[in-house]
Motif scaffolding. Structure first.
Motif, PDB file in Angstrom:
ATOM      1  N   ASP A 144       0.857  -1.189   0.000  1.00  0.00           N
ATOM      2  CA  ASP A 144       0.000   0.000   0.000  1.00  0.00           C
ATOM      3  C   ASP A 144       0.890   1.234   0.000  1.00  0.00           C
ATOM      4  OD1 ASP A 144      -1.697   2.114   0.476  1.00  0.00           O
ATOM      5  OD2 ASP A 144      -2.703   1.223   2.194  1.00  0.00           O
ATOM      6  N   SER A 151      -0.536  -6.099  -5.584  1.00  0.00           N
ATOM      7  CA  SER A 151      -0.610  -7.346  -4.817  1.00  0.00           C
ATOM      8  C   SER A 151       0.145  -8.445  -5.534  1.00  0.00           C
ATOM      9  CB  SER A 151      -2.068  -7.777  -4.610  1.00  0.00           C
ATOM     10  OG  SER A 151      -2.572  -8.438  -5.757  1.00  0.00           O
ATOM     11  N   ASP A 159      -6.683 -10.261  -0.197  1.00  0.00           N
ATOM     12  CA  ASP A 159      -6.140  -9.548   0.957  1.00  0.00           C
ATOM     13  C   ASP A 159      -5.977  -8.064   0.653  1.00  0.00           C
ATOM     14  OD1 ASP A 159      -5.526 -11.763   2.919  1.00  0.00           O
ATOM     15  OD2 ASP A 159      -4.414 -12.486   1.202  1.00  0.00           O
ATOM     16  N   CYS A 160      -5.492  -7.763  -0.541  1.00  0.00           N
ATOM     17  CA  CYS A 160      -5.297  -6.369  -0.936  1.00  0.00           C
ATOM     18  C   CYS A 160      -6.640  -5.635  -0.991  1.00  0.00           C
ATOM     19  CB  CYS A 160      -4.595  -6.318  -2.295  1.00  0.00           C
ATOM     20  SG  CYS A 160      -4.205  -4.659  -2.885  1.00  0.00           S
ATOM     21  N   HIS A 163      -7.978  -5.041   2.443  1.00  0.00           N
ATOM     22  CA  HIS A 163      -7.227  -3.944   3.049  1.00  0.00           C
ATOM     23  C   HIS A 163      -7.757  -2.598   2.545  1.00  0.00           C
ATOM     24  CE1 HIS A 163      -3.748  -1.589   4.412  1.00  0.00           C
ATOM     25  NE2 HIS A 163      -3.689  -1.093   3.190  1.00  0.00           N
ATOM     26  N   ARG A 167      -9.726   0.617   4.500  1.00  0.00           N
ATOM     27  CA  ARG A 167      -9.456   2.044   4.368  1.00  0.00           C
ATOM     28  C   ARG A 167     -10.719   2.827   4.023  1.00  0.00           C
ATOM     29  NH1 ARG A 167      -4.483   2.964   0.338  1.00  0.00           N
ATOM     30  NH2 ARG A 167      -5.593   4.968   0.268  1.00  0.00           N
ATOM     31  N   LYS A 171     -12.058  -1.180   9.405  1.00  0.00           N
ATOM     32  CA  LYS A 171     -11.576  -2.547   9.563  1.00  0.00           C
ATOM     33  C   LYS A 171     -12.695  -3.509   9.955  1.00  0.00           C
ATOM     34  CE  LYS A 171      -7.697  -5.082  11.608  1.00  0.00           C
ATOM     35  NZ  LYS A 171      -7.025  -5.353  10.339  1.00  0.00           N
ATOM     36  N   GLN A 188      -1.648  -9.365   6.972  1.00  0.00           N
ATOM     37  CA  GLN A 188      -1.042  -8.070   6.709  1.00  0.00           C
ATOM     38  C   GLN A 188      -0.215  -8.150   5.436  1.00  0.00           C
ATOM     39  OE1 GLN A 188      -1.627  -5.371   8.564  1.00  0.00           O
ATOM     40  NE2 GLN A 188      -2.868  -6.468  10.048  1.00  0.00           N
ATOM     41  N   GLY A 189       0.045  -6.992   4.834  1.00  0.00           N
ATOM     42  CA  GLY A 189       0.760  -6.966   3.567  1.00  0.00           C
ATOM     43  C   GLY A 189       2.176  -7.487   3.646  1.00  0.00           C
ATOM     44  N   SER A 261      -2.980  -6.003  15.058  1.00  0.00           N
ATOM     45  CA  SER A 261      -4.284  -6.165  14.416  1.00  0.00           C
ATOM     46  C   SER A 261      -5.417  -5.892  15.396  1.00  0.00           C
ATOM     47  CB  SER A 261      -4.412  -7.584  13.847  1.00  0.00           C
ATOM     48  OG  SER A 261      -5.660  -7.774  13.220  1.00  0.00           O
ATOM     49  N   GLN A 308      -7.360   5.749   7.257  1.00  0.00           N
ATOM     50  CA  GLN A 308      -8.338   4.689   7.105  1.00  0.00           C
ATOM     51  C   GLN A 308      -9.526   5.060   6.219  1.00  0.00           C
ATOM     52  OE1 GLN A 308      -7.437   1.551   8.006  1.00  0.00           O
ATOM     53  NE2 GLN A 308      -5.688   2.903   8.242  1.00  0.00           N
TER      54      GLN A 308
END
Length: 311
Positions: A144, A151, A159-160, A163, A167, A171, A188-189, A261, A308
């Motif tokens: 990010d 990704s 996952d990307c 995420h 934002r 979350k 997580q990335g 997290s 976020q």
């Protein structure tokens, strides 16, 4: 938020469905407007399928977020009309996302120069060689960079997108969608692309899985590796090996990610000041929480909160 997903001849149906599953399914009640924009009104897909696309590519010019879900092959140039839309999106300040080999399209459009990015592990060397001005991260499942996201392989595209949804909508909303998709919400990335993640089949694997689940449920304790090994009924060395096989990290690194997290969820839910959040997430104090955030996310807790929401 208006989200444009670019479709092209030869697209993988799975790649196209990846952002749709996160942003476009009926259970996603966050009001985002999702547009499928195709080179033609009907594009071919792998497996002999054809997909009707309701919007022309130029419709992507109205989007706040433009997503290129993969590309046919790393050695095949991305179509000029798709590159034009990507360049235009970057020029007007839209968020641009390249999933899997879609990172090649963003690189070709010049959006990744001087930036950090990733792509599928099997094409990472080609990517780095072809674009030496990009800071290529061969290990992350997604990267990010604020207005640019990339990704790794197909699954990490989910996952990307989750995420990015965090934002956009928080979350909690991303975790809710992840539960619908039967996905783990905490990836997580920075997690490595290639990790042996065995399903807990053996007795030892089940014990380690239960032990890790317990630590996620209550990350406030600080058991030593010896204590955990005793609980699992195995040696320190064996426990360390099992934890690395399941998480891609040692106990300390994995536990820090789990605590960060949990702190993210509390911060978005208004869980109190940093000292209170730190205590409830297993950090000694707010300073330790800030240090962990910087290590995992490259941001302080307050900087992370400020990023976020888009727009």
């Amino acid at each position: 938020m208006r989200i444009a997903i670019l479709a092209y001849d030869g697209i993988s149906p799975f790649m196209l469905s990846t952002p749709l599953a996160v942003f476009g399914e009926p259970f996603v009640s966050n009001g985002h407007d999702v547009l499928i924009c195709g080179q033609n009104g009907r594009v071919s897909a792998t497996g002999g399928l054809f997909i009707e696309t309701p919007h022309e590519l130029k419709k992507a010019g109205e989007a706040d977020i433009v997503i290129l879900p993969g590309w046919r092959h790393a050695d095949e140039p991305v179509a000029p009309e798709i590159l034009a839309e990507i360049k235009a999106a970057g020029a007007r300040g839209a968020t641009v996302v390249g999933l899997c080999l879609g990172a090649f399209g963003l690189a070709e459009a010049g959006l990744l120069t001087g930036r950090r990015a990733t792509t599928h592990w099997a094409r990472i060397e080609t990517f780095a060689t072809r674009y030496p001005d990009i800071e290529v991260d061969p290990h992350a499942i997604f990267v990010d960079e604020g207005d640019i996201l990339t990704s790794a392989g197909i699954a990490s595209g989910l996952d990307c997108c989750l995420h990015l949804l965090a934002r956009l909508s928080g979350k909690g909303e991303a975790n809710r969608v992840a539960r619908h998709l039967v996905l783990a919400p905490q990836r997580q990335g920075e997690q490595p692309q290639l990790v042996e993640r065995p399903a807990p089949g053996s007795s030892a694997e089940l014990r380690v899985a239960e032990l890790l689940d317990g630590l996620v449920g209550d990350p406030t304790g600080v058991p030593s590796l010896d204590e955990l090994a005793d609980r699992a009924g195995m040696s320190r060395r064996s426990l360390t090996r099992h934890i690395r096989a399941r998480t891609g990290d040692n106990l300390g690194g994995w536990l820090r990610r789990a605590r960060v997290s949990r702190a993210q969820e509390m911060l978005l839910a208004g869980g109190g000041g940093l000292d209170q959040v730190a205590e409830r997430c297993g950090f000694p104090d707010a300073k330790s929480l800030r240090t962990a955030f910087r290590a995992e996310l490259g941001l302080t807790p307050m900087q992370w909160q400020a990023r976020q929401r888009l727009g």
